[in-house]
Design a protein around this motif. Structure first.
Motif, PDB file in Angstrom:
ATOM      1  N   GLU A 172       0.815  -1.211   0.000  1.00  0.00           N
ATOM      2  CA  GLU A 172       0.000   0.000   0.000  1.00  0.00           C
ATOM      3  C   GLU A 172       0.850   1.263   0.000  1.00  0.00           C
ATOM      4  O   GLU A 172       0.412   2.302  -0.464  1.00  0.00           O
ATOM      5  CB  GLU A 172      -0.939  -0.005   1.223  1.00  0.00           C
ATOM      6  CG  GLU A 172      -2.021  -1.066   1.136  1.00  0.00           C
ATOM      7  CD  GLU A 172      -2.887  -1.116   2.382  1.00  0.00           C
ATOM      8  OE1 GLU A 172      -2.932  -0.136   3.144  1.00  0.00           O
ATOM      9  OE2 GLU A 172      -3.521  -2.158   2.606  1.00  0.00           O
ATOM     10  N   ASN A 173       2.043   1.186   0.554  1.00  0.00           N
ATOM     11  CA  ASN A 173       2.939   2.342   0.579  1.00  0.00           C
ATOM     12  C   ASN A 173       3.864   2.381  -0.632  1.00  0.00           C
ATOM     13  O   ASN A 173       4.750   3.232  -0.701  1.00  0.00           O
ATOM     14  CB  ASN A 173       3.768   2.330   1.870  1.00  0.00           C
ATOM     15  CG  ASN A 173       2.973   2.841   3.060  1.00  0.00           C
ATOM     16  OD1 ASN A 173       2.653   4.014   3.148  1.00  0.00           O
ATOM     17  ND2 ASN A 173       2.637   1.944   3.987  1.00  0.00           N
TER      18      ASN A 173
ATOM     19  N   CYS B 228       2.301  -3.128   5.908  1.00  0.00           N
ATOM     20  CA  CYS B 228       2.670  -2.222   4.816  1.00  0.00           C
ATOM     21  C   CYS B 228       3.778  -1.234   5.156  1.00  0.00           C
ATOM     22  O   CYS B 228       4.059  -0.336   4.360  1.00  0.00           O
ATOM     23  CB  CYS B 228       1.445  -1.479   4.302  1.00  0.00           C
ATOM     24  SG  CYS B 228       0.073  -2.581   3.906  1.00  0.00           S
ATOM     25  N   VAL B 229       4.418  -1.366   6.327  1.00  0.00           N
ATOM     26  CA  VAL B 229       5.602  -0.554   6.631  1.00  0.00           C
ATOM     27  C   VAL B 229       6.705  -1.472   7.149  1.00  0.00           C
ATOM     28  O   VAL B 229       6.431  -2.575   7.630  1.00  0.00           O
ATOM     29  CB  VAL B 229       5.319   0.553   7.672  1.00  0.00           C
ATOM     30  CG1 VAL B 229       4.323   1.559   7.130  1.00  0.00           C
ATOM     31  CG2 VAL B 229       4.840  -0.037   8.994  1.00  0.00           C
TER      32      VAL B 229
ATOM     33  N   PRO C 239      -1.790   5.637   3.227  1.00  0.00           N
ATOM     34  CA  PRO C 239      -1.032   5.607   1.971  1.00  0.00           C
ATOM     35  C   PRO C 239      -1.960   5.527   0.762  1.00  0.00           C
ATOM     36  O   PRO C 239      -2.765   4.598   0.666  1.00  0.00           O
ATOM     37  CB  PRO C 239      -0.190   4.326   2.112  1.00  0.00           C
ATOM     38  CG  PRO C 239      -1.006   3.447   2.988  1.00  0.00           C
ATOM     39  CD  PRO C 239      -1.744   4.356   3.931  1.00  0.00           C
TER      40      PRO C 239
ATOM     41  N   ASN D 261      -0.002   4.999   6.970  1.00  0.00           N
ATOM     42  CA  ASN D 261       1.347   5.126   6.400  1.00  0.00           C
ATOM     43  C   ASN D 261       2.344   5.354   7.539  1.00  0.00           C
ATOM     44  O   ASN D 261       1.988   5.292   8.714  1.00  0.00           O
ATOM     45  CB  ASN D 261       1.397   6.252   5.354  1.00  0.00           C
ATOM     46  CG  ASN D 261       0.964   7.597   5.918  1.00  0.00           C
ATOM     47  OD1 ASN D 261       1.022   7.836   7.127  1.00  0.00           O
ATOM     48  ND2 ASN D 261       0.519   8.487   5.048  1.00  0.00           N
TER      49      ASN D 261
END
Length: 286
Positions: A1-2, A41-42, A262, A269
């Protein structure tokens, strides 16, 4: 997603932690939750646990896994909670936790954690077996994926694509007409029992429990009403558990709340996770 794939080396039990966290004499924070807690996603330095680890300069254990719901989270605490934990963060996501619980309470193994307070699978002592099962599962899924791709190639003709497109488009049209928050079930009686048992387990462990309420992106994209917010908050406050409302403490203070997501996708995000962690730390550090 990022815009990138997040990658981390899991610890001895498969969680998103540096492995040496399990050997620390004292754990300042232990977190349970779903993908938001997991750090979806991070990369590791940017998830909630990592930011808390950096802010507190103390040990933090993250037991969050994507797809978890309330019953799995309680079961996780039963299996992995250490006696040297000072604070437990029960991180609730309003988007799907109640829906997840509806599925979890149908599981014959998971429901035993509610029915029998002495029930355990002794998972900490079965990691070799767990690793073997997961390895076999990955092989099976790879094989299924390969088979599905072969079938898909056979079906790639214009008529099939056209019919499939019409069906999917119409289904999406119907779903989009229903506000997402109205699709979420009301809290089942099992939810209150889970939170109550979590508090009892926490007290028995001489730890301090905090309930962290995470908002979903729909709050900031469409006209929003969550019928379950007050029901959840009442359950938590009745049990005298500190309630941390991340919507009010973080997102409501932003001129553009969507900037913490994001590409306007579901998870937070880097900045979003950071602000959530900073707020949790500010409200729990004493």
């Amino acid at each position: 997603e990022n815009g990138y794939y997040s990658i981390y080396q899991s610890d001895r039990y498969g969680f998103n932690n540096p492995d040496n966290e399990w050997d620390e004499k004292e754990i300042e924070y232990l977190l349970v939750g779903d993908s938001f807690t997991h750090g979806a996603c991070v990369n590791r330095s940017n998830d909630i646990s990592s930011v808390l680890r950096n802010l507190s300069k103390k040990s933090v254990l993250n037991l969050g896994i994507g797809g978890n719901g309330p019953l799995i989270e309680y079961a996780t605490l039963r299996e992995y909670l250490k006696t040297n934990v000072k604070k437990i963060l029960y991180i609730y996501y309003e988007g799907n936790d109640l829906s997840d619980l509806e599925n979890e309470k149908r599981n014959n193994i998971l429901i035993k954690y509610l029915q029998d307070l002495d029930f355990t699978q002794n998972l900490k002592f079965k990691q070799n077996e767990i690793d073997s099962l997961l390895s076999n599962l990955i092989k099976e899924k790879k094989s299924e994926l390969k088979s599905e791709r072969e079938k898909e190639r056979e079906r790639q003709n214009f008529k099939f694509k056209l019919i499939n497109f019409i069906k999917i488009s119409y289904t999406r049209y119907l779903i989009m007409r229903i506000p997402a928050q109205l699709l979420t079930p009301a809290p089942a009686p099992e939810f209150k029992k889970i939170i109550q048992l979590t508090k009892e387990l926490t007290n028995k462990n001489n730890s301090k429990l905090y309930f962290v309420y995470l908002p979903q992106i729909n709050r900031y994209k469409t006209p929003y009403y969550n019928r379950n917010y007050n029901l959840i908050k009442n359950i938590v406050t009745e049990l005298k558990i500190p309630f941390i409302d991340v919507h009010k403490e973080v997102f409501e203070k932003e001129q553009i709340p969507l900037k913490l997501f994001p590409f306007k996708e579901a998870h937070y995000n880097v900045e979003g996770y950071k602000k959530v962690a900073e707020t949790i730390y500010k409200l729990t550090k004493n």
